[in-house]
Design an enzyme around this catalytic site. Structure first.
Site, mmCIF file in Angstrom:
data_model
loop_
_atom_site.group_PDB
_atom_site.id
_atom_site.type_symbol
_atom_site.label_atom_id
_atom_site.label_comp_id
_atom_site.label_asym_id
_atom_site.label_seq_id
_atom_site.Cartn_x
_atom_site.Cartn_y
_atom_site.Cartn_z
ATOM 1 N N SER A 143 0.863 -1.186 0.000
ATOM 2 C CA SER A 143 0.000 0.000 0.000
ATOM 3 C C SER A 143 0.899 1.235 0.000
ATOM 4 O O SER A 143 2.083 1.144 0.357
ATOM 5 C CB SER A 143 -0.845 0.008 1.281
ATOM 6 O OG SER A 143 -1.524 1.227 1.448
ATOM 7 N N TYR A 156 -2.041 -0.609 10.496
ATOM 8 C CA TYR A 156 -2.126 -0.953 9.077
ATOM 9 C C TYR A 156 -0.840 -0.546 8.358
ATOM 10 O O TYR A 156 -0.240 -1.331 7.618
ATOM 11 C CB TYR A 156 -3.341 -0.250 8.466
ATOM 12 C CG TYR A 156 -3.563 -0.528 6.997
ATOM 13 C CD1 TYR A 156 -4.140 -1.729 6.586
ATOM 14 C CD2 TYR A 156 -3.225 0.406 6.019
ATOM 15 C CE1 TYR A 156 -4.361 -1.991 5.243
ATOM 16 C CE2 TYR A 156 -3.443 0.153 4.676
ATOM 17 C CZ TYR A 156 -4.021 -1.041 4.290
ATOM 18 O OH TYR A 156 -4.233 -1.302 2.951
HETATM 19 P P1 NAI Z 1 -11.531 -5.843 0.016
HETATM 20 O O1 NAI Z 1 -12.019 -5.822 1.414
HETATM 21 O O2 NAI Z 1 -12.488 -5.525 -1.081
HETATM 22 O O3 NAI Z 1 -10.880 -7.273 -0.308
HETATM 23 C C1 NAI Z 1 -10.087 -7.963 0.610
HETATM 24 C C2 NAI Z 1 -10.374 -9.450 0.468
HETATM 25 O O4 NAI Z 1 -9.504 -10.166 1.369
HETATM 26 C C3 NAI Z 1 -11.813 -9.828 0.863
HETATM 27 O O5 NAI Z 1 -12.376 -10.654 -0.139
HETATM 28 C C4 NAI Z 1 -11.660 -10.584 2.170
HETATM 29 O O6 NAI Z 1 -12.637 -11.592 2.361
HETATM 30 C C5 NAI Z 1 -10.278 -11.180 2.002
HETATM 31 N N1 NAI Z 1 -9.668 -11.514 3.289
HETATM 32 C C6 NAI Z 1 -9.635 -10.777 4.431
HETATM 33 N N2 NAI Z 1 -9.022 -11.453 5.412
HETATM 34 C C7 NAI Z 1 -8.632 -12.635 4.874
HETATM 35 C C8 NAI Z 1 -7.939 -13.774 5.370
HETATM 36 N N3 NAI Z 1 -7.545 -13.827 6.654
HETATM 37 N N4 NAI Z 1 -7.699 -14.810 4.538
HETATM 38 C C9 NAI Z 1 -8.122 -14.775 3.253
HETATM 39 N N5 NAI Z 1 -8.799 -13.745 2.722
HETATM 40 C C10 NAI Z 1 -9.045 -12.690 3.525
HETATM 41 O O7 NAI Z 1 -10.300 -4.848 -0.011
HETATM 42 P P2 NAI Z 1 -9.205 -4.510 -1.132
HETATM 43 O O8 NAI Z 1 -9.068 -3.057 -1.152
HETATM 44 O O9 NAI Z 1 -9.474 -5.229 -2.387
HETATM 45 O O10 NAI Z 1 -7.911 -5.111 -0.438
HETATM 46 C C11 NAI Z 1 -6.981 -5.951 -1.116
HETATM 47 C C12 NAI Z 1 -5.590 -5.571 -0.678
HETATM 48 O O11 NAI Z 1 -5.291 -4.261 -1.157
HETATM 49 C C13 NAI Z 1 -5.374 -5.523 0.838
HETATM 50 O O12 NAI Z 1 -4.133 -6.111 1.158
HETATM 51 C C14 NAI Z 1 -5.356 -4.030 1.130
HETATM 52 O O13 NAI Z 1 -4.635 -3.741 2.297
HETATM 53 C C15 NAI Z 1 -4.688 -3.517 -0.126
HETATM 54 N N6 NAI Z 1 -4.868 -2.090 -0.391
HETATM 55 C C16 NAI Z 1 -6.090 -1.564 -0.667
HETATM 56 C C17 NAI Z 1 -6.228 -0.204 -0.925
HETATM 57 C C18 NAI Z 1 -7.540 0.437 -1.228
HETATM 58 O O14 NAI Z 1 -7.618 1.673 -1.248
HETATM 59 N N7 NAI Z 1 -8.591 -0.317 -1.492
HETATM 60 C C19 NAI Z 1 -5.057 0.689 -0.923
HETATM 61 C C20 NAI Z 1 -3.823 0.019 -0.643
HETATM 62 C C21 NAI Z 1 -3.735 -1.312 -0.410
#
Ligand code: NAI
Length: 299
Positions: A143, A156
Site C-alpha cells: 500500500s 495498518y
Molecule cells: P476488500 O475488502 O475488497 O478485499 C479484501 C479481500 O480479502 C476480501 O475478499 C476478504 O474476504 C479477504 N480476506 C480478508 N481477510 C482474509 C484472510 N484472513 N484470509 C483470506 N482472505 C481474507 O479490499 P481490497 O481493497 O481489495 O484489499 C486488497 C488488498 O489491497 C489488501 O491487502 C489491502 O490492504 C490492499 N490495499 C487496498 C487499498 C484500497 O484503497 N482499497 C489501498 C492500498 C492497499
C-alpha cells in the site's frame, strides 16, 4: 519460462472482492487460469463463476491466509492440478482504523497475522516451489501506507511497511533463481476496505470517520482500472508499483523531505480529527450516543 499471461497459472488471495477480484477478472481476460482464494468463499465462488461464464478459466477455494498449513496445502494443490505456478498474488488484507491508543493488542496481533504473516506463509510455501521450477513471480499487495506515514492507521501502515521490506529483500535474493518479486503500493482504490476496514476489518473510535457514508469515493480509482494498469507493470517486472500515478509524486516528496511530508500529513490528520470531533459533537447534540468502538476481532 513465466507466462505473460496466456495460460499462466495464478493464485490470488483475497480474490473474492476488490483488488483481488479485479486482478482475477483481468488476468482471465488476458488468458490466464486464475485460482481465487478467500476466507469468504462465497465471494470467490461468484467471481469465478462469472469469469467462467465469460469464457475464462477460474477456480475458487476457501483459504484463511493466517493458516500456514492450509496455505501450503493450497499451493501443493495448484501445482498438483496444473503442474506449475506462475504468479502468487499475496493480496488478502484488512484494515484497522483509529488512533494508536484505541488499538488493542488483539488488534495488533490480528492485523499482523493477516497482513504480514499471511504474506509470509504464502511466500514460504510457494517460493521453494518456484525455485524448483526456475520461474515464478510473487506479487504482494502492500500500500502507499507502506511508503509514507499514516496517522489514524498506524497498525495498518506498520504491516504494509513490512510487506514492502519483505518484497524488496526477497526480490534481490530471488533473482538468482529466476524468480521475481514485486509490491503493489496502491493509493486509494474504491473497494470495501474503505468501509470499516473491509471484510473482517475494524474501525476504532467513536462515530468513526470511516463510516461508509463518510467515505468520499470521488477521488478513488476503480479496481478494474487499477488491475489493468498494475498487471502491465507486473509484466515488465517492476519492483514497486504505485498507482494512481499522482501517488508517485507523494512518494518522491516523502523521499525528498520527511519533514515536509510529515507537515503535510499532520495537516491531513488534523482535518480528519476535526471531522471526527464534529461528528461526535453532532451526535451529542442530537442525543444519539456516539458509536461504541467495535468489539475485539472475532478471530
Ligand atoms: P476488500 O475488502 O475488497 O478485499 C479484501 C479481500 O480479502 C476480501 O475478499 C476478504 O474476504 C479477504 N480476506 C480478508 N481477510 C482474509 C484472510 N484472513 N484470509 C483470506 N482472505 C481474507 O479490499 P481490497 O481493497 O481489495 O484489499 C486488497 C488488498 O489491497 C489488501 O491487502 C489491502 O490492504 C490492499 N490495499 C487496498 C487499498 C484500497 O484503497 N482499497 C489501498 C492500498 C492497499
Amino acid at each position: 519460462m513465466i507466462r505473460t499471461y496466456r495460460d499462466a497459472v495464478c493464485l490470488i488471495t483475497g480474490g473474492g472482492s476488490g483488488i483481488g477480484e479485479a486482478l482475477g477478472r483481468e488476468l482471465a481476460r488476458r488468458g490466464a487460469l486464475v485460482v481465487l482464494a478467500d476466507r469468504r468463499l462465497e465471494g470467490a465462488e461468484v467471481v469465478a463463476a462469472e469469469i467462467r461464464a465469460d469464457g475464462g478459466q477460474a477456480e475458487s477455494l476457501a483459504l484463511d491466509v493466517r493458516e500456514a498449513d492450509a496455505f501450503g496445502a493450497v499451493i501443493d494443490g495448484v501445482l498438483r492440478d496444473h503442474g506449475r505456478l506462475d504468479y502468487l498474488f499475496n493480496n488478502a488484507g484488512i484494515g484497522i482504523g483509529g488512533a494508536f491508543e484505541e488499538h488493542t493488542l488483539d488488534d495488533w496481533r490480528y492485523i499482523v497475522d493477516v497482513n504480514i504473516m499471511g504474506v509470509v506463509y504464502g511466500t514460504h510455501a510457494a517460493y521453494p516451489r518456484m525455485i524448483e521450477q526456475g520461474f515464478g513471480h510473487i506479487v504482494n499487495t502492500a500500500s502507499m501506507a507502506g511508503q509514507i506515514a499514516t496517522p489514524g492507521l498506524s497498525a495498518y501502515g506498520t504491516t504494509k511497511h513490512a510487506v514492502v521490506g519483505l518484497t524488496r529483500s526477497l526480490r534481490i535474493e530471488a533473482a538468482r533463481h529466476g524468480v521475481r518479486a514485486s509490491a503493489f503500493c496502491p493509493g486509494v482504490i474504491n473497494t470495501r476496505i474503505l468501509q470499516h476496514g473491509g471484510e473482517f476489518g475494524r474501525v476504532r473510535g467513536p462515530a468513526g470517520v470511516f463510516e461508509p457514508e463518510a467515505v468520499d469515493t470521488s477521488r478513488t480509482m476503480d479496481p478494474n482500472h487499477f488491475a489493468a494498469l498494475a498487471l502491465n507493470q507486473v509484466a515488465s517486472n517492476r519492483e514497486i508499483i504505485v498507482l494512481p500515478r499522482m501517488w508517485v509524486l507523494i512518494r518522491w516528496l516523502d523521499r525528498l523531505s520527511e519533514s515536509l511530508s510529515g507537515r503535510f500529513n499532520a495537516r491531513m490528520y488534523e482535518r480528519m480529527q476535526a471531522e471526527l470531533d464534529r461528528r461526535v459533537a453532532k451526535a451529542n447534540a442530537t442525543g444519539a450516543a456516539p458509536k461504541e468502538p467495535d468489539g475485539p476481532p472475532t478471530g
